[in-house]
Design a protein around this motif. Structure first.
Motif, PDB file in Angstrom:
ATOM      1  N   LYS A   1      17.361 -27.413  -1.214  1.00 14.44           N
ATOM      2  CA  LYS A   1      18.717 -26.843  -1.291  1.00 14.44           C
ATOM      3  C   LYS A   1      18.972 -26.231  -2.662  1.00 14.44           C
ATOM      4  N   GLY A   2      18.444 -26.857  -3.729  1.00 20.14           N
ATOM      5  CA  GLY A   2      18.682 -26.360  -5.092  1.00 20.14           C
ATOM      6  C   GLY A   2      19.476 -27.369  -5.881  1.00 20.14           C
ATOM      7  N   ALA A   3      19.045 -27.613  -7.133  1.00 20.56           N
ATOM      8  CA  ALA A   3      19.586 -28.749  -7.887  1.00 20.56           C
ATOM      9  C   ALA A   3      20.329 -28.371  -9.165  1.00 20.56           C
ATOM     10  N   TYR A   4      20.490 -27.077  -9.451  1.00 17.46           N
ATOM     11  CA  TYR A   4      21.055 -26.706 -10.756  1.00 17.46           C
ATOM     12  C   TYR A   4      22.506 -26.246 -10.606  1.00 17.46           C
TER      13      TYR A   4
ATOM     14  N   ARG B   1       7.777 -24.644  -0.433  1.00 16.82           N
ATOM     15  CA  ARG B   1       8.607 -25.855  -0.281  1.00 16.82           C
ATOM     16  C   ARG B   1      10.057 -25.376  -0.312  1.00 16.82           C
TER      17      ARG B   1
ATOM     18  N   THR C   1      14.101 -32.396   1.984  1.00 19.36           N
ATOM     19  CA  THR C   1      15.510 -32.796   2.032  1.00 19.36           C
ATOM     20  C   THR C   1      15.617 -34.251   2.465  1.00 19.36           C
ATOM     21  N   HIS C   2      16.763 -34.869   2.101  1.00 16.71           N
ATOM     22  CA  HIS C   2      17.060 -36.222   2.608  1.00 16.71           C
ATOM     23  C   HIS C   2      18.207 -36.150   3.604  1.00 16.71           C
TER      24      HIS C   2
ATOM     25  N   ILE D   1      14.399 -42.320  -2.974  1.00 18.68           N
ATOM     26  CA  ILE D   1      15.604 -41.892  -2.254  1.00 18.68           C
ATOM     27  C   ILE D   1      15.363 -41.929  -0.744  1.00 18.68           C
TER      28      ILE D   1
ATOM     29  N   ASN E   1      26.111 -42.625  -6.670  1.00 21.95           N
ATOM     30  CA  ASN E   1      25.130 -43.401  -7.430  1.00 21.95           C
ATOM     31  C   ASN E   1      25.735 -43.948  -8.717  1.00 21.95           C
TER      32      ASN E   1
ATOM     33  N   GLN F   1      14.946 -22.016  -3.193  1.00 23.72           N
ATOM     34  CA  GLN F   1      16.199 -22.788  -3.158  1.00 23.72           C
ATOM     35  C   GLN F   1      17.214 -22.120  -2.223  1.00 23.72           C
TER      36      GLN F   1
ATOM     37  N   MET G   1      10.839 -24.884  -8.773  1.00 20.13           N
ATOM     38  CA  MET G   1      11.771 -23.811  -9.146  1.00 20.13           C
ATOM     39  C   MET G   1      12.893 -24.404  -9.985  1.00 20.13           C
TER      40      MET G   1
ATOM     41  N   GLU H   1      23.498 -35.235  -7.515  1.00 21.30           N
ATOM     42  CA  GLU H   1      23.401 -34.993  -6.078  1.00 21.30           C
ATOM     43  C   GLU H   1      24.227 -36.002  -5.297  1.00 21.30           C
ATOM     44  N   ARG H   2      24.416 -37.153  -5.874  1.00 18.38           N
ATOM     45  CA  ARG H   2      25.150 -38.186  -5.162  1.00 18.38           C
ATOM     46  C   ARG H   2      25.951 -38.991  -6.173  1.00 18.38           C
TER      47      ARG H   2
ATOM     48  N   LYS I   1      28.737 -26.954   0.699  1.00 20.12           N
ATOM     49  CA  LYS I   1      27.642 -27.616   1.432  1.00 20.12           C
ATOM     50  C   LYS I   1      27.414 -26.922   2.781  1.00 20.12           C
TER      51      LYS I   1
ATOM     52  N   LEU J   1      12.228 -37.321  -2.367  1.00 16.71           N
ATOM     53  CA  LEU J   1      12.074 -37.754  -3.752  1.00 16.71           C
ATOM     54  C   LEU J   1      11.830 -39.259  -3.813  1.00 16.71           C
TER      55      LEU J   1
ATOM     56  N   ARG K   1      19.586 -36.167 -10.247  1.00 17.13           N
ATOM     57  CA  ARG K   1      19.638 -37.047  -9.066  1.00 17.13           C
ATOM     58  C   ARG K   1      21.018 -37.692  -8.957  1.00 17.13           C
TER      59      ARG K   1
HETATM   60  C1  LIG Z   1      10.372 -33.103  -2.639  1.00 14.64           C
HETATM   61  C2  LIG Z   1      11.515 -32.420  -3.325  1.00 14.64           C
HETATM   62  C3  LIG Z   1      11.247 -31.477  -4.310  1.00 14.64           C
HETATM   63  C4  LIG Z   1      12.299 -30.812  -4.939  1.00 14.64           C
HETATM   64  N1  LIG Z   1      12.025 -29.782  -5.819  1.00 14.64           N
HETATM   65  C5  LIG Z   1      13.053 -29.052  -6.321  1.00 14.64           C
HETATM   66  C6  LIG Z   1      12.816 -27.887  -7.112  1.00 14.64           C
HETATM   67  O1  LIG Z   1      11.668 -27.504  -7.397  1.00 14.64           O
HETATM   68  N2  LIG Z   1      13.888 -27.183  -7.565  1.00 14.64           N
HETATM   69  C7  LIG Z   1      15.193 -27.561  -7.261  1.00 14.64           C
HETATM   70  O2  LIG Z   1      16.136 -26.866  -7.662  1.00 14.64           O
HETATM   71  N3  LIG Z   1      15.429 -28.675  -6.524  1.00 14.64           N
HETATM   72  C8  LIG Z   1      14.413 -29.416  -6.056  1.00 14.64           C
HETATM   73  N4  LIG Z   1      14.678 -30.520  -5.278  1.00 14.64           N
HETATM   74  C9  LIG Z   1      16.072 -31.047  -5.201  1.00 14.64           C
HETATM   75  C10 LIG Z   1      16.880 -30.354  -4.113  1.00 14.64           C
HETATM   76  O3  LIG Z   1      17.179 -29.043  -4.509  1.00 14.64           O
HETATM   77  C11 LIG Z   1      18.211 -31.124  -3.856  1.00 14.64           C
HETATM   78  O4  LIG Z   1      18.974 -31.120  -5.031  1.00 14.64           O
HETATM   79  C12 LIG Z   1      18.011 -32.565  -3.417  1.00 14.64           C
HETATM   80  O5  LIG Z   1      16.951 -32.696  -2.530  1.00 14.64           O
HETATM   81  C13 LIG Z   1      19.294 -33.095  -2.710  1.00 14.64           C
HETATM   82  O6  LIG Z   1      19.557 -32.347  -1.582  1.00 14.64           O
HETATM   83  P1  LIG Z   1      19.325 -32.869  -0.066  1.00 14.64           P
HETATM   84  O7  LIG Z   1      18.570 -31.814   0.629  1.00 14.64           O
HETATM   85  O8  LIG Z   1      18.689 -34.193  -0.058  1.00 14.64           O
HETATM   86  O9  LIG Z   1      20.775 -32.856   0.575  1.00 14.64           O
HETATM   87  P2  LIG Z   1      22.173 -33.450   0.132  1.00 14.64           P
HETATM   88  O10 LIG Z   1      23.184 -32.778   1.005  1.00 14.64           O
HETATM   89  O11 LIG Z   1      22.355 -33.395  -1.357  1.00 14.64           O
HETATM   90  O12 LIG Z   1      22.037 -34.966   0.532  1.00 14.64           O
HETATM   91  C14 LIG Z   1      21.910 -35.382   1.873  1.00 14.64           C
HETATM   92  C15 LIG Z   1      21.842 -36.905   1.876  1.00 14.64           C
HETATM   93  O13 LIG Z   1      20.661 -37.344   1.208  1.00 14.64           O
HETATM   94  C16 LIG Z   1      20.893 -38.501   0.431  1.00 14.64           C
HETATM   95  N5  LIG Z   1      20.680 -38.163  -1.000  1.00 14.64           N
HETATM   96  C17 LIG Z   1      20.465 -36.921  -1.514  1.00 14.64           C
HETATM   97  N6  LIG Z   1      20.285 -36.988  -2.840  1.00 14.64           N
HETATM   98  C18 LIG Z   1      20.408 -38.291  -3.174  1.00 14.64           C
HETATM   99  C19 LIG Z   1      20.320 -39.005  -4.400  1.00 14.64           C
HETATM  100  N7  LIG Z   1      20.072 -38.380  -5.548  1.00 14.64           N
HETATM  101  N8  LIG Z   1      20.487 -40.347  -4.373  1.00 14.64           N
HETATM  102  C20 LIG Z   1      20.728 -40.987  -3.214  1.00 14.64           C
HETATM  103  N9  LIG Z   1      20.815 -40.370  -2.006  1.00 14.64           N
HETATM  104  C21 LIG Z   1      20.654 -39.047  -1.997  1.00 14.64           C
HETATM  105  C22 LIG Z   1      22.314 -38.910   0.723  1.00 14.64           C
HETATM  106  O14 LIG Z   1      22.279 -39.786   1.824  1.00 14.64           O
HETATM  107  C23 LIG Z   1      22.968 -37.598   1.123  1.00 14.64           C
HETATM  108  O15 LIG Z   1      24.090 -37.772   1.932  1.00 14.64           O
HETATM  109  C24 LIG Z   1      13.640 -31.163  -4.614  1.00 14.64           C
HETATM  110  C25 LIG Z   1      13.889 -32.096  -3.615  1.00 14.64           C
HETATM  111  C26 LIG Z   1      12.877 -32.713  -2.964  1.00 14.64           C
HETATM  112  C27 LIG Z   1      13.188 -33.687  -1.870  1.00 14.64           C
END
Ligand SMILES: Cc1cc2nc3c(=O)[nH]c(=O)nc-3n(C[C@H](O)[C@H](O)[C@H](O)COP(=O)(O)OP(=O)(O)OC[C@H]3O[C@@H](n4cnc5c(N)ncnc54)[C@H](O)[C@@H]3O)c2cc1C
Length: 304
Positions: A184-187, A181, A223-224, A254, A293, A160, A132, A289-290, A198, A251, A286
């Motif tokens: 949280k959403g990345a845009y 899947r 999610t991480h 990560i 980095n 998302q 997405m 998100e952090r 958050k 990812l 990426r």
């Molecule tokens: C398998 C997968 C597929 C995805 N597909 C999409 C998609 O199709 N569309 C979309 O909009 N988004 C997608 N995303 C990205 C998602 O929307 C988030 O932006 C991303 O996963 C960060 O959010 P979080 O859930 O890890 O939580 P956060 O609150 O951002 O992070 C929680 C913790 O995770 C760790 N962390 C998170 N990101 C990073 C980083 N970049 N570097 C280092 N540590 C980090 C840190 O320890 C942080 O404290 C995807 C993510 C994953 C894991």
């Protein structure tokens, strides 16, 4: 917050891209987040993940293409990727972005390419995940998925949690039996469409995860966030939802420590594995998100 918004804005800036690509530090960053630039490097990365007990979803990087020839090239590289997964017997599937297949040029163009990719996956016994993208693409992405879904079941979507609309989209997906899947959403989204804090995004993610564990078809919790992962496991245990009925996704590069911990608990883990030359937009998201980095960049700059 400011640095997140700035990095997301830079992620779509051609001038910033030209600057980063010229910079000496980009090689280190690329290695951290990207499995490589070639199909062979992607294959080697997936072999390593598989050997460690994880599956993968491969993403041939690229998005927002602006002419039909580029869209066709992306489509053809996806077919090559699918053939490689089969011939090398990898435990992997593909993730595709509709803007990479021409969505910004014409919905029909993207739908045609995506439909053929899903057909090809069906012939090979594979699954396809449609990523997405920004909120401006959500309606068209869901519509294209819905049209393909009428013919084929080996295709899932991403929802998302930061979007207000997602509770409703999730109910539609659950009712139709579509595999989701959850992310949280990345845009960079405005407050008119998305939660801005958050706390709110995490609350939505947890609410929707619970709904998926109760009623979804093999959901992917992507999610991480350790707190949300623990809360997912606790809820699954309470509902007697076996670990084999859902998977965690993370990812490439990560929180490898967390990936290993989940594996030790015998939990299915799939790693989103991007590769290719068009790494700029993905890598900047990426970083956004952090922003910590960025220290990684500064260290590399100072070291040279
Ligand atoms: C398998 C997968 C597929 C995805 N597909 C999409 C998609 O199709 N569309 C979309 O909009 N988004 C997608 N995303 C990205 C998602 O929307 C988030 O932006 C991303 O996963 C960060 O959010 P979080 O859930 O890890 O939580 P956060 O609150 O951002 O992070 C929680 C913790 O995770 C760790 N962390 C998170 N990101 C990073 C980083 N970049 N570097 C280092 N540590 C980090 C840190 O320890 C942080 O404290 C995807 C993510 C994953 C894991």
């Amino acid at each position: 917050m400011l640095s997140r918004m700035l990095l997301l804005r830079l992620s779509t800036s051609p001038r910033a891209e030209a600057f980063v690509r010229r910079s000496r530090f980009s090689a280190g960053l690329v290695r951290r987040f990207i499995a490589g630039e070639t199909l062979e490097q992607a294959r080697d990365a997936v072999r390593e993940l598989n050997a460690a007990g994880m599956s993968a979803t491969l993403d041939h990087l690229g998005e927002n293409v602006t002419n039909p020839d580029e869209a066709r090239l992306s489509y053809e590289s996806c077919l090559r990727l699918q053939r490689m997964i089969s011939s090398e017997n990898l435990d992997a599937n593909v993730s595709i972005k509709l803007t990479q297949l021409g969505l910004d040029i014409s919905a029909d163009l993207a739908a045609g390419h995506a439909g053929r990719i899903v057909d090809h996956a069906h012939e090979l016994g594979q699954f396809v995940r449609i990523d997405m993208e920004s909120s401006a693409h959500v309606d068209r992405t869901l519509q294209i998925h819905k049209d393909i879904w009428k013919q084929r079941r080996n295709v899932g979507i991403v929802l998302q949690s930061y979007l207000y609309r997602t509770d409703s989209d999730l109910e539609d997906a659950i009712a139709a039996g579509i595999r989701v899947r959850l992310v949280k959403g990345a845009y960079n989204e405005p407050p008119s469409v998305a939660y801005g804090t958050k706390t709110d995004v995490d609350a939505a993610f947890l609410r929707q995860t619970r709904r998926l564990l109760d009623a979804g078809d093999y959901p992917a919790i992507a999610t991480h966030d350790v707190r949300l992962i623990r809360a997912t496991q606790a809820y699954a245990a309470k509902q007697s939802c076996d670990a084999s009925r859902y998977e965690f996704q993370m990812l490439y590069g990560i929180r490898r420590d967390l990936q290993a911990e989940l594996l030790r608990q015998r939990h299915p883990v799939r790693i989103y594995t991007p590769y290719g030359e068009q790494w700029y937009g993905y890598m900047m998201r990426r970083l956004a998100e952090r922003p910590a980095n960025l220290w990684f960049i500064m260290k590399n700059l100072l070291r040279r």
